[in-house]
Design an enzyme around this catalytic site. Structure first.
Site, PDB file in Angstrom:
ATOM      1  N   GLY A  10      67.656  -1.491 -11.015  1.00  0.00           N
ATOM      2  CA  GLY A  10      66.831  -0.396 -11.537  1.00  0.00           C
ATOM      3  C   GLY A  10      65.355  -0.672 -11.261  1.00  0.00           C
ATOM      4  O   GLY A  10      64.999  -1.703 -10.673  1.00  0.00           O
ATOM      5  N   TYR A  62      71.351   3.786 -19.419  1.00  0.00           N
ATOM      6  CA  TYR A  62      71.568   5.159 -18.938  1.00  0.00           C
ATOM      7  C   TYR A  62      70.225   5.845 -19.133  1.00  0.00           C
ATOM      8  O   TYR A  62      69.749   5.997 -20.266  1.00  0.00           O
ATOM      9  CB  TYR A  62      72.664   5.827 -19.767  1.00  0.00           C
ATOM     10  CG  TYR A  62      72.973   7.250 -19.336  1.00  0.00           C
ATOM     11  CD1 TYR A  62      74.115   7.536 -18.607  1.00  0.00           C
ATOM     12  CD2 TYR A  62      72.102   8.299 -19.657  1.00  0.00           C
ATOM     13  CE1 TYR A  62      74.399   8.838 -18.208  1.00  0.00           C
ATOM     14  CE2 TYR A  62      72.377   9.599 -19.255  1.00  0.00           C
ATOM     15  CZ  TYR A  62      73.522   9.862 -18.534  1.00  0.00           C
ATOM     16  OH  TYR A  62      73.805  11.146 -18.138  1.00  0.00           O
ATOM     17  N   THR A  63      69.573   6.270 -18.043  1.00  0.00           N
ATOM     18  CA  THR A  63      68.197   6.770 -18.157  1.00  0.00           C
ATOM     19  C   THR A  63      68.012   8.237 -17.742  1.00  0.00           C
ATOM     20  O   THR A  63      66.878   8.714 -17.676  1.00  0.00           O
ATOM     21  CB  THR A  63      67.235   5.895 -17.305  1.00  0.00           C
ATOM     22  OG1 THR A  63      67.691   5.927 -15.945  1.00  0.00           O
ATOM     23  CG2 THR A  63      67.181   4.472 -17.796  1.00  0.00           C
ATOM     24  N   THR A 102      62.358   3.087 -25.738  1.00  0.00           N
ATOM     25  CA  THR A 102      61.571   4.206 -25.206  1.00  0.00           C
ATOM     26  C   THR A 102      60.717   4.919 -26.251  1.00  0.00           C
ATOM     27  O   THR A 102      61.067   4.950 -27.447  1.00  0.00           O
ATOM     28  CB  THR A 102      62.560   5.230 -24.575  1.00  0.00           C
ATOM     29  OG1 THR A 102      61.856   6.412 -24.230  1.00  0.00           O
ATOM     30  CG2 THR A 102      63.675   5.612 -25.529  1.00  0.00           C
ATOM     31  N   TYR A 134      69.454  11.219 -25.088  1.00  0.00           N
ATOM     32  CA  TYR A 134      68.960   9.947 -24.532  1.00  0.00           C
ATOM     33  C   TYR A 134      68.203   9.149 -25.601  1.00  0.00           C
ATOM     34  O   TYR A 134      68.499   7.984 -25.852  1.00  0.00           O
ATOM     35  CB  TYR A 134      68.068  10.218 -23.317  1.00  0.00           C
ATOM     36  CG  TYR A 134      67.263   9.024 -22.861  1.00  0.00           C
ATOM     37  CD1 TYR A 134      67.875   7.972 -22.175  1.00  0.00           C
ATOM     38  CD2 TYR A 134      65.891   8.935 -23.115  1.00  0.00           C
ATOM     39  CE1 TYR A 134      67.128   6.869 -21.753  1.00  0.00           C
ATOM     40  CE2 TYR A 134      65.149   7.844 -22.694  1.00  0.00           C
ATOM     41  CZ  TYR A 134      65.766   6.813 -22.019  1.00  0.00           C
ATOM     42  OH  TYR A 134      65.030   5.722 -21.608  1.00  0.00           O
ATOM     43  N   LYS A 138      69.184   5.550 -27.329  1.00  0.00           N
ATOM     44  CA  LYS A 138      68.302   4.379 -27.240  1.00  0.00           C
ATOM     45  C   LYS A 138      67.985   3.862 -28.649  1.00  0.00           C
ATOM     46  O   LYS A 138      67.949   2.657 -28.873  1.00  0.00           O
ATOM     47  CB  LYS A 138      67.003   4.730 -26.496  1.00  0.00           C
ATOM     48  CG  LYS A 138      67.192   5.023 -25.017  1.00  0.00           C
ATOM     49  CD  LYS A 138      67.718   3.844 -24.194  1.00  0.00           C
ATOM     50  CE  LYS A 138      66.724   2.727 -24.045  1.00  0.00           C
ATOM     51  NZ  LYS A 138      67.249   1.634 -23.172  1.00  0.00           N
TER      52      LYS A 138
HETATM   53  P1  NDP Z   1      66.690   2.691 -14.037  1.00  0.00           P
HETATM   54  O1  NDP Z   1      67.475   3.929 -14.271  1.00  0.00           O
HETATM   55  O2  NDP Z   1      65.815   2.597 -12.836  1.00  0.00           O
HETATM   56  O3  NDP Z   1      67.674   1.453 -14.011  1.00  0.00           O
HETATM   57  C1  NDP Z   1      68.721   1.301 -14.918  1.00  0.00           C
HETATM   58  C2  NDP Z   1      69.709   0.347 -14.292  1.00  0.00           C
HETATM   59  O4  NDP Z   1      70.766   0.163 -15.237  1.00  0.00           O
HETATM   60  C3  NDP Z   1      70.324   0.861 -12.985  1.00  0.00           C
HETATM   61  O5  NDP Z   1      70.157  -0.070 -11.963  1.00  0.00           O
HETATM   62  C4  NDP Z   1      71.809   1.030 -13.342  1.00  0.00           C
HETATM   63  O6  NDP Z   1      72.654   0.621 -12.297  1.00  0.00           O
HETATM   64  C5  NDP Z   1      71.956   0.040 -14.490  1.00  0.00           C
HETATM   65  N1  NDP Z   1      73.142   0.331 -15.283  1.00  0.00           N
HETATM   66  C6  NDP Z   1      73.616   1.535 -15.684  1.00  0.00           C
HETATM   67  N2  NDP Z   1      74.767   1.365 -16.365  1.00  0.00           N
HETATM   68  C7  NDP Z   1      75.014   0.031 -16.382  1.00  0.00           C
HETATM   69  C8  NDP Z   1      76.056  -0.764 -16.916  1.00  0.00           C
HETATM   70  N3  NDP Z   1      77.092  -0.232 -17.569  1.00  0.00           N
HETATM   71  N4  NDP Z   1      76.003  -2.097 -16.749  1.00  0.00           N
HETATM   72  C9  NDP Z   1      74.966  -2.653 -16.073  1.00  0.00           C
HETATM   73  N5  NDP Z   1      73.967  -1.968 -15.523  1.00  0.00           N
HETATM   74  C10 NDP Z   1      73.993  -0.631 -15.688  1.00  0.00           C
HETATM   75  O7  NDP Z   1      65.852   2.430 -15.358  1.00  0.00           O
HETATM   76  P2  NDP Z   1      64.396   1.803 -15.533  1.00  0.00           P
HETATM   77  O8  NDP Z   1      64.312   0.517 -14.807  1.00  0.00           O
HETATM   78  O9  NDP Z   1      63.409   2.871 -15.267  1.00  0.00           O
HETATM   79  O10 NDP Z   1      64.402   1.559 -17.101  1.00  0.00           O
HETATM   80  C11 NDP Z   1      64.460   0.271 -17.672  1.00  0.00           C
HETATM   81  C12 NDP Z   1      64.480   0.411 -19.173  1.00  0.00           C
HETATM   82  O11 NDP Z   1      63.304   1.088 -19.599  1.00  0.00           O
HETATM   83  C13 NDP Z   1      65.651   1.228 -19.731  1.00  0.00           C
HETATM   84  O12 NDP Z   1      66.100   0.626 -20.904  1.00  0.00           O
HETATM   85  C14 NDP Z   1      65.041   2.564 -20.054  1.00  0.00           C
HETATM   86  O13 NDP Z   1      65.718   3.206 -21.110  1.00  0.00           O
HETATM   87  C15 NDP Z   1      63.649   2.152 -20.466  1.00  0.00           C
HETATM   88  N6  NDP Z   1      62.655   3.206 -20.303  1.00  0.00           N
HETATM   89  C16 NDP Z   1      62.498   3.806 -19.087  1.00  0.00           C
HETATM   90  C17 NDP Z   1      61.568   4.813 -18.918  1.00  0.00           C
HETATM   91  C18 NDP Z   1      61.383   5.508 -17.605  1.00  0.00           C
HETATM   92  O14 NDP Z   1      60.513   6.372 -17.508  1.00  0.00           O
HETATM   93  N7  NDP Z   1      62.158   5.171 -16.569  1.00  0.00           N
HETATM   94  C19 NDP Z   1      60.696   5.233 -20.029  1.00  0.00           C
HETATM   95  C20 NDP Z   1      60.932   4.504 -21.256  1.00  0.00           C
HETATM   96  C21 NDP Z   1      61.874   3.538 -21.359  1.00  0.00           C
HETATM   97  P3  NDP Z   1      73.354   1.711 -11.341  1.00  0.00           P
HETATM   98  O15 NDP Z   1      72.218   2.358 -10.621  1.00  0.00           O
HETATM   99  O16 NDP Z   1      74.242   0.899 -10.494  1.00  0.00           O
HETATM  100  O17 NDP Z   1      74.062   2.651 -12.261  1.00  0.00           O
END
Ligand code: NDP
Length: 293
Positions: A10, A62-63, A102, A134, A138
């Site tokens: 991610g 899950y984002t 978040t 979402y 969270k």
């Molecule tokens: P991303 O969506 O870029 O990355 C999330 C990652 O989690 C993906 O690589 C996904 O893998 C992985 N993932 C999903 N399901 C599973 C699972 N069952 N087991 C293991 N891995 C899994 O998110 P961000 O890096 O942007 O976000 C990081 C954190 O920050 C999260 O907790 C998010 O809630 C929080 N956040 C993000 C914001 C934003 O604007 N993006 C804002 C505020 C908070 P795959 O792609 O293979 O499914």
């Protein structure tokens, strides 16, 4: 010191991989969703038994904010059950957990208790009230972690962007190459967060926490806010993205009512970072400066 990172593909996971070479004393173990599925408790146990991490950064989540409205079970499975699984196995291994949450745990209606009743940033003590699936999942994930394992840091962040993965900045740049005009909402206020700054912040917390073990500073565990400094609307954010990248596009500000989305978002979700700055000595740069970088 072994630091295990879930969700390594991610935005945050890749940002951690990007800065990892700057920390040669830390042995990082990066696990993507195919090597470590946090919804599978046995899988989490197996990986922890093998690597025995001192710290775990749970960057898996899950984002998809809008899609979550039609996939609540999937969002719950990853953000609540997954987070709980990680916390449980952290407890079994005495591993300190850093979990990311978040600004969307808040409804965005906080007002100052003064006559002016202006919006004021959310502190860690404000009462969450998510407006969508979402944000609710969270928040429920935070609660499961708090119930399961006390050695946790929950870092709430907002509007994360980076050179990696999908995010608002990359969407704006793509649209700028496809269109001449674009409308972006100007009545939702928050703060963009450079994912590399968030990654650096997490490592600083780990270093602080590892140095202070045995010094009675365990009380530092808990919830913290982190974003870059300042505030803006999505319109302001887009405008700056285009300005920095010399994109000529006719950008129009619109109200949220003109851009309906499945998930309702907070009108105002700026986070107060006083606690994280004073506890860990973290210095935070402005969102404009970090967007340029
Ligand atoms: P991303 O969506 O870029 O990355 C999330 C990652 O989690 C993906 O690589 C996904 O893998 C992985 N993932 C999903 N399901 C599973 C699972 N069952 N087991 C293991 N891995 C899994 O998110 P961000 O890096 O942007 O976000 C990081 C954190 O920050 C999260 O907790 C998010 O809630 C929080 N956040 C993000 C914001 C934003 O604007 N993006 C804002 C505020 C908070 P795959 O792609 O293979 O499914």
């Amino acid at each position: 010191m072994v630091v295990l990172v879930t969700g390594a593909n991610g935005q945050l996971g890749q940002s951690l991989q990007f800065i990892a070479p700057n920390y040669p004393k830390i042995e990082f173990v990066f696990c993507n969703s195919s090597t470590l599925d946090i919804t599978n408790l046995n899988n989490v146990k197996q990986i922890f038994n093998h690597y025995k991490p001192n710290y775990c950064i749970n960057a898996a989540a899950y984002t998809a904010v809008d899609k979550a409205e039609s996939e609540p079970d999937k969002a719950h499975l990853i953000n609540v059950i997954g987070a709980k699984n990680v916390a449980q196995v952290c407890k079994e291994h005495n591993t300190v957990l850093l979990h990311i949450s978040t600004d969307f745990v808040f409804d965005g209606n906080k007002k100052a208790v003064t006559l002016s009743a202006v919006e004021v940033p959310y502190s860690e003590n404000d009462i969450p009230n998510p407006t969508g699936v979402y944000g609710q999942t969270k928040l429920d994930g935070e609660i499961e972690i708090q119930k399961t394992w006390e050695k946790h840091f929950i870092i709430r962040t907002s509007w994360v962007y980076s050179q990696f993965g999908n995010n608002f900045m990359k969407t704006m740049l793509r649209l700028a190459s496809e269109r001449d005009t674009l409308s972006v909402v100007n009545d939702q206020i928050g703060t963009p967060t450079n994912a590399v700054d968030l990654a650096e912040c997490l490592i600083k917390i780990i270093i602080f926490s590892s140095l202070s073990f045995g010094e009675g500073r365990g009380e530092a565990f808990g919830i913290y806010n982190f974003s870059n400094e300042g505030q803006c609307s999505w319109y302001d954010f887009a405008k700056k993205i285009f300005e920095i990248n010399n994109k000529n596009i006719d950008l129009k500000p619109i109200p949220t009512s003109s851009f309906p989305t499945p998930a309702k978002r907070p009108k105002y979700s700026v986070l107060d970072k006083t606690k994280i700055k004073s506890t860990f000595g973290i210095q935070i740069k402005s969102w404009k400066e970090r967007l340029k970088a």
